[in-house]
Design a protein around this motif. Structure first.
Motif, PDB file in Angstrom:
ATOM      1  N   ILE A   1       0.896  -1.277  -0.224  1.00 55.24           N
ATOM      2  CA  ILE A   1      -0.130   0.045   0.079  1.00 55.24           C
ATOM      3  C   ILE A   1       0.702   1.162  -0.045  1.00 55.24           C
ATOM      4  CG2 ILE A   1      -1.857  -1.147   1.127  1.00 55.24           C
ATOM      5  CD1 ILE A   1      -0.922   0.320   3.742  1.00 55.24           C
ATOM      6  N   ASP A   2       0.356   2.442  -0.399  1.00 58.56           N
ATOM      7  CA  ASP A   2       1.022   3.391  -0.611  1.00 58.56           C
ATOM      8  C   ASP A   2       1.925   4.089   0.641  1.00 58.56           C
ATOM      9  OD1 ASP A   2       0.121   3.638  -3.150  1.00 58.56           O
ATOM     10  OD2 ASP A   2      -0.985   5.451  -3.053  1.00 58.56           O
TER      11      ASP A   2
ATOM     12  N   ALA B   1       5.931   4.176   0.769  1.00 55.56           N
ATOM     13  CA  ALA B   1       6.724   5.400   1.038  1.00 55.56           C
ATOM     14  C   ALA B   1       7.405   5.190   2.098  1.00 55.56           C
ATOM     15  CB  ALA B   1       5.604   6.655   1.236  1.00 55.56           C
ATOM     16  N   ARG B   2       6.848   4.458   3.404  1.00 57.45           N
ATOM     17  CA  ARG B   2       7.769   4.526   4.432  1.00 57.45           C
ATOM     18  C   ARG B   2       9.203   3.778   4.095  1.00 57.45           C
ATOM     19  NH1 ARG B   2       3.002   3.642   7.264  1.00 57.45           N
ATOM     20  NH2 ARG B   2       3.292   1.330   7.227  1.00 57.45           N
ATOM     21  N   ARG B   3       8.861   2.650   3.211  1.00 54.41           N
ATOM     22  CA  ARG B   3      10.164   1.624   2.958  1.00 54.41           C
ATOM     23  C   ARG B   3      11.102   2.638   2.102  1.00 54.41           C
ATOM     24  NH1 ARG B   3       9.988  -3.988   1.956  1.00 54.41           N
ATOM     25  NH2 ARG B   3      11.706  -4.642   0.072  1.00 54.41           N
TER      26      ARG B   3
ATOM     27  N   SER C   1       8.084  10.981   1.426  1.00 55.65           N
ATOM     28  CA  SER C   1       6.620  11.374   1.777  1.00 55.65           C
ATOM     29  C   SER C   1       5.565  10.491   0.904  1.00 55.65           C
ATOM     30  CB  SER C   1       6.167  12.944   1.716  1.00 55.65           C
ATOM     31  OG  SER C   1       6.515  13.376   0.266  1.00 55.65           O
ATOM     32  N   LEU C   2       4.448  10.417   1.513  1.00 57.05           N
ATOM     33  CA  LEU C   2       3.229   9.892   0.463  1.00 57.05           C
ATOM     34  C   LEU C   2       3.180  10.844  -0.579  1.00 57.05           C
ATOM     35  CD1 LEU C   2       1.253   7.754   0.472  1.00 57.05           C
ATOM     36  CD2 LEU C   2      -0.344   9.178   1.860  1.00 57.05           C
ATOM     37  N   ARG C   3       3.045  12.221  -0.617  1.00 57.68           N
ATOM     38  CA  ARG C   3       2.879  12.944  -1.758  1.00 57.68           C
ATOM     39  C   ARG C   3       3.959  12.748  -2.626  1.00 57.68           C
ATOM     40  NH1 ARG C   3       1.952  19.294  -1.348  1.00 57.68           N
ATOM     41  NH2 ARG C   3       0.109  18.768  -0.998  1.00 57.68           N
TER      42      ARG C   3
ATOM     43  N   ARG D   1       3.445   9.018  -4.377  1.00 57.69           N
ATOM     44  CA  ARG D   1       2.350   9.127  -5.492  1.00 57.69           C
ATOM     45  C   ARG D   1       2.881  10.050  -6.801  1.00 57.69           C
ATOM     46  NH1 ARG D   1      -2.730   9.654  -0.928  1.00 57.69           N
ATOM     47  NH2 ARG D   1      -2.666   7.281  -0.526  1.00 57.69           N
ATOM     48  N   ARG D   2       3.387  11.269  -6.606  1.00 52.00           N
ATOM     49  CA  ARG D   2       3.856  11.921  -7.479  1.00 52.00           C
ATOM     50  C   ARG D   2       4.847  11.016  -8.405  1.00 52.00           C
ATOM     51  NH1 ARG D   2       8.610  14.271  -8.167  1.00 52.00           N
ATOM     52  NH2 ARG D   2       8.918  14.495  -5.822  1.00 52.00           N
ATOM     53  N   HIS D   3       5.590  10.316  -7.899  1.00 50.33           N
ATOM     54  CA  HIS D   3       6.678   9.367  -8.782  1.00 50.33           C
ATOM     55  C   HIS D   3       5.811   8.280  -9.634  1.00 50.33           C
ATOM     56  CE1 HIS D   3      10.581  10.514  -7.560  1.00 50.33           C
ATOM     57  NE2 HIS D   3      10.275  10.529  -6.409  1.00 50.33           N
TER      58      HIS D   3
END
Length: 234
Positions: free
Chosen positions: A180-181, A185-187, A191-193, A196-198
């Motif tokens: 999951i996102d 992102a933590r991995r 940041s989550l943003r 998702r931008r990538h």
């Protein structure tokens, strides 16, 4: 500017002009004045390096100005081109298709003016400036139908063409793992943003519309690593 060879043709809205001299600059001067959209279809290019270089610059300018740009190429033309500008144009929002169908070199600007020209090796080189409304509608319809029948750029690329950063490759691998996102992102320590931008940038680069399609296309291109990416320190 454009040197007319048939001055009387201006009344009909069709002017023939010479490809000698500065015709490249003349054509791209027209292109720079696009208000809404430009359709560029190139099947058989000229030998002019200036034509290719100026074309790249003008397309960059149009995309930066928020204009709609459709690019249609033949497979043969694609073989002659450096893929990096094409990928850059795709990432900037240009809609690029490749087709095996026969079509003429044509540039259509805002459906109000068009330029048709011959490619390299033509026995009798020609270039026409068209402003006649009925012919413009026919040219635009044909170009659009040819564009719609084509395939996305990604289907004509190989791994060497699709240059992605180590970060983008790591994002690809987290998608492949089905994380999951938030966990992904933590991995990756971002940041989550940013994560998702990538993903959005990868969709543009690979010319797909879903995360599932990202994975399929990445696998086809051999972009996925077998070695898992290390978990970032908390």
């Amino acid at each position: 500017m454009m040197q007319r060879q048939q001055t009387g043709a201006l009344a009909t809205g069709i002017v023939r002009f010479s490809q000698e001299g500065h015709w490249d600059q003349d054509v791209h001067h027209l292109l720079r004045h696009a208000r809404r959209e430009a359709v560029v279809a190139v099947s058989n290019p000229t030998h002019s390096r200036d034509h290719l270089r100026l074309g790249q610059v003008v397309v960059d300018d149009l995309l930066a100005a928020g204009k709609q740009v459709r690019l249609l190429y033949s497979p043969d033309y694609l073989e002659l081109r450096d893929r990096r500008p094409l990928l850059r144009h795709s990432s900037q929002g240009a809609q690029i298709r490749v087709t095996d169908n026969d079509f003429h070199n044509v540039l259509i600007i805002d459906r109000t003016v068009a330029v048709l020209w011959s490619g390299a090796g033509a026995d009798h080189p020609y270039a026409y400036l068209v402003r006649e409304p009925a012919l413009l509608r026919a040219l635009h319809q044909f170009a659009l139908l040819s564009w719609q029948s084509g395939h996305g750029l990604a289907g004509h690329l190989d791994t060497a063409d699709v240059e992605i950063t180590p970060t983008a490759r790591a994002v690809l691998n987290t998608l492949n793992l089905g994380l999951i996102d938030e966990a992904a992102a933590r991995r990756l320590g971002m940041s989550l943003r940013s994560y998702r931008r990538h993903i959005a940038e990868l969709m543009i680069r690979l010319e797909v519309r879903s995360r599932f399609q990202i994975g399929v296309r990445a696998a086809q291109l051999g972009l996925l690593d077998d070695t898992p990416h290390p978990v970032a320190s908390p």
